[in-house]
Each structure stands twice: as C-alpha cells, then as structure tokens.
Scaffold this motif. Sequence first.
Motif: not given
Length: 473
Positions: A149-150, A152-153, A202, A444, A447-448, A451
């Motif tokens: 997850s991190n 991809e973010q 991130i 933004d 999207n976050a 995810i």
Amino acid sequence: MKKIIPIISFILSQQLMAQNQSVKLNLRNCIETAIAYNLQVRQTAYQLATDKASLQQAKASRLPSLNGNIGHGINQGRSIDPFTNSYVNSEIAQANYGINSSVTLWNGSAINHSIKQNELNVQASEMSWQQEKDNVTINVILAYLQVLSNKEQLSIAEKQVAITKGQVERLIVLNNSGAIAPATLYDLQGQLGSDQLSLLSIKNSLETAKISLAQLMNQAYSPDMDLEPLETNGNAVLYDAGADEIFKTATQQLAMIKAAEFRQKSAQKSVLTARALLLPTLSLNGGLGTNYSSVASRQLFLGSSDVATAQYVTVNNTKIPVFAPQSNFSSQKISYGDQWKNNFNSSISINLQIPILNRLQGKTRIKQAQITEQRAAFETESIKTQVHRAVDQAYINMQTSLERYKTLEKQVADFTASFKAAEVRFNAGVNTVVEYMLAKNNVDRANANFIAAKYDYILRMKLLDFYQGKALW
C-alpha cells in the motif's frame, strides 16, 4: 544435530538477506520465513516436544520395572554373620547382590486413561502450534499489504510531485515574462513543497512497514527489500459465503478451536484417571539375589581315630578305659565364586494393594480434575463465542470495505476527470491557482484513500479465508 541446526539457520538467514537485496520476495516466502524463525512459534514447538515426551513416559508405564542392587560393607565387633545368622565377634566383610522386577497387572485402567490423556495433550499442542503459525501468517499478510500500500501510494505521490514541478517550471517561465501575477507562482511553489513533504512522509511509512515485516520474519532490515504485488481479479465482489457458514466452517477448521476441544477431552480423561486411583492395584513381583560373607567356612573331613573317653569298664577288678571313634575336621573358607552360586535365591509374588484411607488425597484429586474439566469446557465455549463475534465483525468489515472500495473507485474517476479539466483551464489561464490546487488535492486524497481501501478489502477477504481454513497465498 544440535550443532548443525544453528549453522543451517545462519546459512538460510544469510541467503534470505541476499535474496532481499537482489530478488523480489513473494508473500509465501515471507510467511514461510516468519514461521521458521518466529520465536513464539519455536516456544510452542518446544511445548509440543515436551508433551510428546510425556506421552512416551505414559506409554512406558505399561512396561515392568527392573532394578538391580549391589551392597558391600564391613562390620567390626559383635555382629550377625549373614552366612550363619549367628553372632560373631570379628571383622566381617559382606556383600549382597539382587535384581528385582515389578509389573502392574491392573490398576483400574489408570495407565490407559493417562495414555489417552497425554495423546490428547499432544494433539492440543499440535493445534496450538498451528495456531501460532496462523497468527504469524495473518500478521505477515497485514505487514506485507502495508508495504504494498505504501509503495503504491509512494508511486502516486512521486507522479503528483512531478506534475506540480512541471507546472512550477511552466509558471516560472510565464512569471519571468510578466504574463502572470507572482502570487500565482508562489502559491504553486508552496503546493510543491506540500507535495514533497507528503512524499517524504510516505517514504518514511514505507520503510517503517518494511522494518515491521523484517521483524516478523526475524530477519535484518534491508532498504532494498522488494515485494511482488498480489494477484487480484481487479473486480471487488462480496465474499462467496455468509457469516454463519463461515463460522460453521471455522469450528471445524480453526486450530484455535480444535486445541480447546482437545484440552477439554484431555481434562475428561484426567477425571477418569483420578477415579481409577481409588481402585485396587494388582502387581506381579519377582527377584533374584545372592550374598557373600568373609567368615563363611565349611568343615572338611580328615578321617577318624579312637580317643579315650571318661567311661571305663571293670575287668577282673581292673578299670579299663573305653575308646570311641572321633571324626577329625579342618575349617576351610568358602570362596567368593562358590558363595555366589550356593547362596543364589529367587522369589515371585503377587501383590494386591487396596486403598482404604489416604487422607482424602484421592477425592481431592478427583475434585481438582472435575474443576479442570469444567474450566476447559468453559474456555472452549468462550473461544467459540469469541470466534463467532470475530467472524461476524470480519464479515461486516468486509462489506463496509467493499462499499468503501467501490465508492472511492468512482470518486477517483470523478476527481481525475475534474482535475484534468481544471488543469486544461489552468493552463489556458481560465482557472485560478486556488481552483487548480483544490482539484489536485481532491484527486490526491481520493487516490490515497482508494489505495488504502483496496488493500483493506484484500485483508478483509484474507481474514475470512483464514477462518475457513483456506490457503492464504
């Protein structure tokens, strides 16, 4: 083997560290490594080994006992000669040798109940060991998904920084030519700083997630750790089983419940074992022995001779003494070997021991076993209740996660279209920088959140798979 195992573990650890730096790890690699090196899993394995040893001891109770004894001693002064069983006043060296055996023929089936109880304890420990491995598996999956997850973010954040940086570079050119107000450039530069700070945060979260995963695997942290993405069908759907069906399967598959049920059955056997101790015990006993004494001797016949006695006869008024034959003997010590053979003895007996009064120890033991049985039954029901609640909560969380996933998926699409339109208008000088940044921040955040929702949905599905005993990788 005790020396080889640490060496093998060290080699595997080094291979894994090298693998972390060169090859992508998949979920199965991480789970197997964590199970192999996790300390709690190892401790549970030691308990399993202990219970197996107890089972072997319980089975050995069926075998006869066999004991030998050897005794050597020296007596001085007046003491009993063990050879003649008479008092002598001399120094005696003596020795005793024996071997005894006993086997229990019947004791109210206490041995059989004890063996069954220990077998159930082993099965419970095996399930507890499996439960620890399952717990590690779930924790590894959670940490693995957090890394993905991190990661991809981070990728999206890097793209957003690149987009903002490109706009800043465009505005610098326009500002140098006096085509825009300087405040527009400064506002967007401030937005670039915010995007860069978000990117830095991130990155930190990603490395922290890697550290957590490495700790679960009991391996050294490597910043080069790279994980393979999970294969998903790309279409979020409702789980294919209901909560009640999942719980019914969990009661048959979940190691936690099986362990509790085995402990309950073991406690029931402990009550039978305690009750059997109030019954008579029939045993067969036997023994062999011999002894030696330094004063043991035997008389050797040398011959006979006529010896005058105190008796006489009168012949012609003359007293003539009477002679009688007398045997002559010599004393000879008996050798060690002869005594070993001559004194050899054996015995066999049947013993029936009937408990009559043992200060209420038997009844107390039965009462304690019954309390243990009741507590085990209570713990089994408590675990089932906890699992039922956990399944219900996990199913609700899955439904909520699915709805959130679909909502955020649509939101991302909407905000992405809105941002593209705002970007076109901003580039054309129609929109203000405030409107542009608002549209960008919206996409933004969407999207976050999307995810996070996607991996939360995957985790919820994995948890329901876990309760049903399905493969998690």
